[in-house]
Design a protein around this motif. Structure first.
Motif, PDB file in Angstrom:
ATOM      1  N   ILE A  84       4.454  -5.083  -7.667  1.00  0.00           N
ATOM      2  CA  ILE A  84       3.576  -5.791  -6.704  1.00  0.00           C
ATOM      3  C   ILE A  84       2.650  -4.418  -5.654  1.00  0.00           C
ATOM      4  O   ILE A  84       3.111  -3.539  -5.596  1.00  0.00           O
ATOM      5  N   ILE A  85       0.984  -4.257  -5.722  1.00  0.00           N
ATOM      6  CA  ILE A  85       0.815  -3.776  -4.297  1.00  0.00           C
ATOM      7  C   ILE A  85       0.362  -4.589  -3.812  1.00  0.00           C
ATOM      8  O   ILE A  85      -0.389  -5.663  -4.774  1.00  0.00           O
ATOM      9  N   SER A  86       0.441  -4.242  -2.515  1.00  0.00           N
ATOM     10  CA  SER A  86       0.571  -5.561  -1.070  1.00  0.00           C
ATOM     11  C   SER A  86      -0.728  -4.882   0.086  1.00  0.00           C
ATOM     12  O   SER A  86       0.173  -3.991   0.161  1.00  0.00           O
ATOM     13  N   ILE A  87      -1.581  -5.005  -0.418  1.00  0.00           N
ATOM     14  CA  ILE A  87      -2.651  -4.552   0.609  1.00  0.00           C
ATOM     15  C   ILE A  87      -3.053  -4.957   1.855  1.00  0.00           C
ATOM     16  O   ILE A  87      -3.333  -6.289   1.600  1.00  0.00           O
ATOM     17  N   HIS A  88      -2.949  -4.491   2.595  1.00  0.00           N
ATOM     18  CA  HIS A  88      -3.005  -5.447   4.121  1.00  0.00           C
ATOM     19  C   HIS A  88      -3.506  -4.831   5.519  1.00  0.00           C
ATOM     20  O   HIS A  88      -4.142  -3.154   5.335  1.00  0.00           O
ATOM     21  N   ILE A  89      -4.024  -5.383   6.171  1.00  0.00           N
ATOM     22  CA  ILE A  89      -5.128  -4.962   7.346  1.00  0.00           C
ATOM     23  C   ILE A  89      -4.691  -3.428   7.867  1.00  0.00           C
ATOM     24  O   ILE A  89      -3.058  -2.861   8.331  1.00  0.00           O
TER      25      ILE A  89
END
Length: 281
Positions: A84-89
């Motif tokens: 999982i690659i989790s890209i956030h603010i």
């Protein structure tokens, strides 16, 4: 059989639903707070309801998703994906990346990467799209993370704020500055880069502010067909479409996305905020 890589983001990315579905992105809702009432963005409150409330007397706030929201998403995806690659603010002013890392710790040994976009709205969104397209082209996790790290500082965002009122309420400007700006009917033009918000110009009319916005966009995007461009707005869709139509013959990119700017920025800029996000080619 498990697939290789899943992409996760949060609703502050403001990805249009067609892009969410096209790339199979999982979106975790941020929290919107109006006094004692908390809402999950896009689930418990629509954007239309959000803007109606934003025009009221109560200054709302946003906060990171609940840890349980990330835990549930990660658990569901790990049953189907290896990574999982989790890209956030941006972590400047938001605890979303921190909460994602807390949730990640609940899955020792799992291959979960939390990536700080250092951006908001379609600044996050374009990184998500780039990552999703890299997955489809067969890139490895390491290649995708290198790509995101390379692209992240290149994202440029500009926005015109219609009224200083919400900036004052949010504490982003001092009361004296806001009063002077209001009396002079100044339209602040801000930039958002690497999570830092700066005033780059002050223009007397909205028309002049939009002309200046176009100038800045052309300087950033040029005529490179590989540039990505989005017009983002705070409940002024017609004006956003007109801005897109003005930009189309001037820039080289094939598509200009039009989407809501998202609560994280709309709270500070207020209804009527309009901007451009560019990932130069």
């Amino acid at each position: 059989m498990k697939h290789e890589i899943a992409i996760v983001t949060d609703s502050a990315a403001s990805l249009p639903q067609e892009l969410v579905e096209k790339y199979g992105v999982t979106v975790v809702p941020i929290q919107i707070q109006f006094e004692d009432d908390a809402y999950r963005d896009g689930i418990d409150i629509t954007r239309e309801e959000f803007y109606r409330k934003l025009d009221g007397h109560v200054m709302p706030s946003t906060s990171q998703p609940a840890p349980s929201d990330f835990i549930n998403v990660y658990e569901r995806l790990l049953a189907r994906f290896k990574t999982i690659i989790s890209i956030h603010i941006t972590s400047e002013g938001s605890g979303t990346c921190q909460v994602a890392n807390i949730a990640k710790a609940r899955f020792p040994g799992a291959d979960i990467e939390v990536f700080d976009s250092k951006s908001a709205s379609m600044g996050i969104g374009f990184l998500v799209v780039e990552a999703a397209e890299a997955v489809l082209s067969g890139k490895t996790k390491e290649e995708i993370l290198r790509l995101l790290t390379e692209l992240r500082p290149r994202i440029v965002s500009y926005a015109v704020i219609d009224s200083i009122r919400h900036l004052l309420k949010s504490g982003r400007v001092r009361a004296g500055q806001a009063l002077i700006a209001s009396l002079l009917s100044v339209k602040p033009l801000i930039s958002i880069r690497q999570g830092v918000v700066e005033v780059v110009d002050r223009v007397r009319t909205r028309r002049a502010a939009l002309d200046r916005l176009i100038e800045l966009t052309l300087a950033a995007a040029g005529d490179n067909p590989k540039s990505r461009l989005a017009v983002v707005h705070g409940n002024v869709l017609d004006e956003a479409n007109k801005l897109r139509d003005r930009l189309r013959p001037l820039v080289g990119c094939e598509e200009i996305v039009v989407t809501d700017i998202g609560p994280a920025l709309a709270i500070h800029g207020g209804p009527g905020i309009i901007g451009v996000v560019c990932l130069p080619g």
